[in-house]
Design a protein around this motif. Structure first.
Motif, PDB file in Angstrom:
ATOM      1  N   ALA A 102       0.828  -1.203   0.000  1.00 52.02           N
ATOM      2  CA  ALA A 102       0.000   0.000   0.000  1.00 52.02           C
ATOM      3  C   ALA A 102       0.867   1.261   0.000  1.00 52.02           C
ATOM      4  O   ALA A 102       0.590   2.219  -0.742  1.00 52.02           O
ATOM      5  CB  ALA A 102      -0.917  -0.006   1.222  1.00 52.02           C
ATOM      6  N   LEU A 103       1.915   1.262   0.801  1.00 54.59           N
ATOM      7  CA  LEU A 103       2.792   2.433   0.854  1.00 54.59           C
ATOM      8  C   LEU A 103       3.519   2.650  -0.471  1.00 54.59           C
ATOM      9  O   LEU A 103       3.763   3.798  -0.877  1.00 54.59           O
ATOM     10  CB  LEU A 103       3.784   2.285   2.004  1.00 54.59           C
ATOM     11  CG  LEU A 103       3.170   2.348   3.407  1.00 54.59           C
ATOM     12  CD1 LEU A 103       4.215   2.039   4.470  1.00 54.59           C
ATOM     13  CD2 LEU A 103       2.529   3.709   3.671  1.00 54.59           C
ATOM     14  N   GLU A 104       3.854   1.571  -1.157  1.00 53.96           N
ATOM     15  CA  GLU A 104       4.455   1.699  -2.496  1.00 53.96           C
ATOM     16  C   GLU A 104       3.486   2.390  -3.454  1.00 53.96           C
ATOM     17  O   GLU A 104       3.881   3.257  -4.240  1.00 53.96           O
ATOM     18  CB  GLU A 104       4.820   0.319  -3.039  1.00 53.96           C
ATOM     19  CG  GLU A 104       6.010  -0.341  -2.365  1.00 53.96           C
ATOM     20  CD  GLU A 104       6.249  -1.734  -2.915  1.00 53.96           C
ATOM     21  OE1 GLU A 104       5.774  -2.033  -4.038  1.00 53.96           O
ATOM     22  OE2 GLU A 104       6.897  -2.533  -2.222  1.00 53.96           O
ATOM     23  N   ARG A 105       2.220   1.980  -3.422  1.00 49.05           N
ATOM     24  CA  ARG A 105       1.234   2.573  -4.316  1.00 49.05           C
ATOM     25  C   ARG A 105       1.001   4.050  -3.975  1.00 49.05           C
ATOM     26  O   ARG A 105       0.831   4.895  -4.861  1.00 49.05           O
ATOM     27  CB  ARG A 105      -0.103   1.804  -4.247  1.00 49.05           C
ATOM     28  CG  ARG A 105      -0.072   0.354  -4.683  1.00 49.05           C
ATOM     29  CD  ARG A 105       0.713   0.078  -5.943  1.00 49.05           C
ATOM     30  NE  ARG A 105       0.548   1.076  -6.994  1.00 49.05           N
ATOM     31  CZ  ARG A 105       1.384   1.250  -8.003  1.00 49.05           C
ATOM     32  NH1 ARG A 105       2.453   0.478  -8.101  1.00 49.05           N
ATOM     33  NH2 ARG A 105       1.169   2.161  -8.923  1.00 49.05           N
ATOM     34  N   ALA A 107       3.192   6.076  -2.613  1.00 46.28           N
ATOM     35  CA  ALA A 107       4.373   6.809  -3.076  1.00 46.28           C
ATOM     36  C   ALA A 107       4.322   7.032  -4.587  1.00 46.28           C
ATOM     37  O   ALA A 107       4.684   8.117  -5.081  1.00 46.28           O
ATOM     38  CB  ALA A 107       5.637   6.045  -2.701  1.00 46.28           C
ATOM     39  N   ALA A 108       3.855   6.012  -5.320  1.00 53.12           N
ATOM     40  CA  ALA A 108       3.743   6.155  -6.771  1.00 53.12           C
ATOM     41  C   ALA A 108       2.715   7.223  -7.138  1.00 53.12           C
ATOM     42  O   ALA A 108       2.920   8.006  -8.076  1.00 53.12           O
ATOM     43  CB  ALA A 108       3.364   4.816  -7.397  1.00 53.12           C
ATOM     44  N   TRP A 109       1.614   7.249  -6.390  1.00 60.21           N
ATOM     45  CA  TRP A 109       0.584   8.262  -6.637  1.00 60.21           C
ATOM     46  C   TRP A 109       1.139   9.656  -6.358  1.00 60.21           C
ATOM     47  O   TRP A 109       0.975  10.585  -7.150  1.00 60.21           O
ATOM     48  CB  TRP A 109      -0.630   7.981  -5.758  1.00 60.21           C
ATOM     49  CG  TRP A 109      -1.693   9.027  -5.819  1.00 60.21           C
ATOM     50  CD1 TRP A 109      -1.862  10.075  -4.966  1.00 60.21           C
ATOM     51  CD2 TRP A 109      -2.729   9.148  -6.793  1.00 60.21           C
ATOM     52  NE1 TRP A 109      -2.935  10.844  -5.343  1.00 60.21           N
ATOM     53  CE2 TRP A 109      -3.490  10.294  -6.466  1.00 60.21           C
ATOM     54  CE3 TRP A 109      -3.093   8.400  -7.913  1.00 60.21           C
ATOM     55  CZ2 TRP A 109      -4.592  10.701  -7.211  1.00 60.21           C
ATOM     56  CZ3 TRP A 109      -4.192   8.813  -8.664  1.00 60.21           C
ATOM     57  CH2 TRP A 109      -4.929   9.944  -8.316  1.00 60.21           C
ATOM     58  N   GLN A 110       1.831   9.821  -5.231  1.00 65.36           N
ATOM     59  CA  GLN A 110       2.370  11.124  -4.866  1.00 65.36           C
ATOM     60  C   GLN A 110       3.439  11.589  -5.858  1.00 65.36           C
ATOM     61  O   GLN A 110       3.613  12.787  -6.074  1.00 65.36           O
ATOM     62  CB  GLN A 110       2.942  11.070  -3.446  1.00 65.36           C
ATOM     63  CG  GLN A 110       1.851  10.899  -2.383  1.00 65.36           C
ATOM     64  CD  GLN A 110       2.419  10.707  -0.992  1.00 65.36           C
ATOM     65  OE1 GLN A 110       3.438  10.049  -0.825  1.00 65.36           O
ATOM     66  NE2 GLN A 110       1.753  11.262   0.000  1.00 65.36           N
ATOM     67  N   ALA A 111       4.138  10.634  -6.465  1.00 68.71           N
ATOM     68  CA  ALA A 111       5.177  10.991  -7.432  1.00 68.71           C
ATOM     69  C   ALA A 111       4.600  11.664  -8.671  1.00 68.71           C
ATOM     70  O   ALA A 111       5.326  12.338  -9.416  1.00 68.71           O
ATOM     71  CB  ALA A 111       5.969   9.748  -7.829  1.00 68.71           C
ATOM     72  N   THR A 112       3.295  11.495  -8.912  1.00 61.72           N
ATOM     73  CA  THR A 112       2.657  12.141 -10.059  1.00 61.72           C
ATOM     74  C   THR A 112       2.277  13.585  -9.754  1.00 61.72           C
ATOM     75  O   THR A 112       1.742  14.281 -10.616  1.00 61.72           O
ATOM     76  CB  THR A 112       1.393  11.371 -10.474  1.00 61.72           C
ATOM     77  OG1 THR A 112       0.392  11.486  -9.437  1.00 61.72           O
ATOM     78  CG2 THR A 112       1.701   9.901 -10.724  1.00 61.72           C
TER      79      THR A 112
END
Length: 284
Positions: A102-105, A107-112
């Motif tokens: 969940a934390l990986e996802r 982080a990926a969302w925030q990277a956008t």
């Protein structure tokens, strides 16, 4: 006196513990508000009559198979300490893999460039998943739900104790709760044990509502996978914990529902434990 108590206690725990002496020490240290190290060094104060009575009660309960976490009322999970009681499942280390994914996802969302993803933790129980995510990702907006009012009371207590009251807690059956907000991520550790599973007697002290889900253990998982598309944002992810032998079945359910990028993660024992996928749309 302490050594005499431990000698008497150790054989009582032999049937329920691989290390009865160590567990006897752990129980006594908890009762005394001390540590096993101080016990071994002879630095712990002699127990009062009330502490001896409490210790003997704990021994009887533990010898009957009641988990240690319910005796102490606490269970560590990742970076946090949780209050637990028989209204909730005792958090397991393998569920940490659900939080990690969940934390990986997130982080990926925030990277956008989207700094505040909406996250729903369904079947929250003690709140271990939602509160761990909230602790590790302060920007995430957390909703956590459970069907059990007693479980929600435990989760609320944990949220307050940890200073994470920003996590919204609601009573809901699965994803059946009115919210107009689409979620970038839905996670959950739902019940997934079959009604006739031979392991259930060993779990008799934990809430059956949080354990059992139909003849094959997949009833709740099926329902969540069917409900999730209406709750997910375009490109949002659904991540679900499941039984060690259910990975293939859960992946098939996700694919049949229209999810893409479907895969599974393994637990500390090497068994498939969490499966998930992305709802079609913009990839995050």
């Amino acid at each position: 006196m302490i050594e005499a108590l431990l000698r008497e206690a150790t054989p009582q725990l032999a049937a329920v513990s691989e290390s009865p002496r160590a567990e006897a020490e752990r129980l006594l240290a908890e009762v005394l508000g001390s540590s096993r190290t101080r016990l071994a060094a002879g630095l712990a104060a002699a127990p009062s009559a009330e502490q001896v009575r409490r210790y003997q009660q704990w021994l009887a309960r533990r010898a009957a198979g009641e988990p240690y976490a319910y005796l102490s009322g606490q269970q560590p999970f990742r970076q946090i300490e949780l209050q637990v009681n028989p209204a909730v499942l005792i958090p397991r280390a393998d569920t940490e893999h659900l939080v990690d994914w969940a934390l990986e996802r997130i982080a990926a969302w925030q990277a956008t460039g989207c700094a505040a993803p909406q996250v729903w933790d369904v079947c929250t129980g003690s709140g271990c998943v939602a509160l761990s995510i909230a602790e590790a990702s302060p920007a995430a907006r957390l909703l956590a739900s459970d069907l059990s009012p007693a479980a929600l009371a435990v989760a609320r207590g944990n949220a307050e104790a940890l200073g994470l009251s920003r996590v919204e807690l609601v009573e809901a059956d699965g994803l059946d709760w009115p919210t107009p907000v689409p979620f970038e991520l839905i996670v959950g550790n739902p019940p997934y044990i079959a009604e006739d599973d031979p392991h259930l007697p060993a779990l008799r002290h934990e809430p059956r509502l949080a354990l059992v889900s139909g003849p094959d253990g997949l009833d709740c998982l099926r329902r969540l996978i069917a409900q999730a598309p209406a709750r997910l944002a375009s490109g949002g992810w659904l991540l679900l914990e499941h039984g060690y032998d259910q990975g293939a079945a859960v992946r098939a359910l996700l694919l049949a529902a229209g999810f893409v990028e479907v895969s599974s993660r393994r637990d500390y024992g090497g068994q498939e434990r969490v499966s998930g996928g992305r709802w079609p749309g913009v990839a995050r």
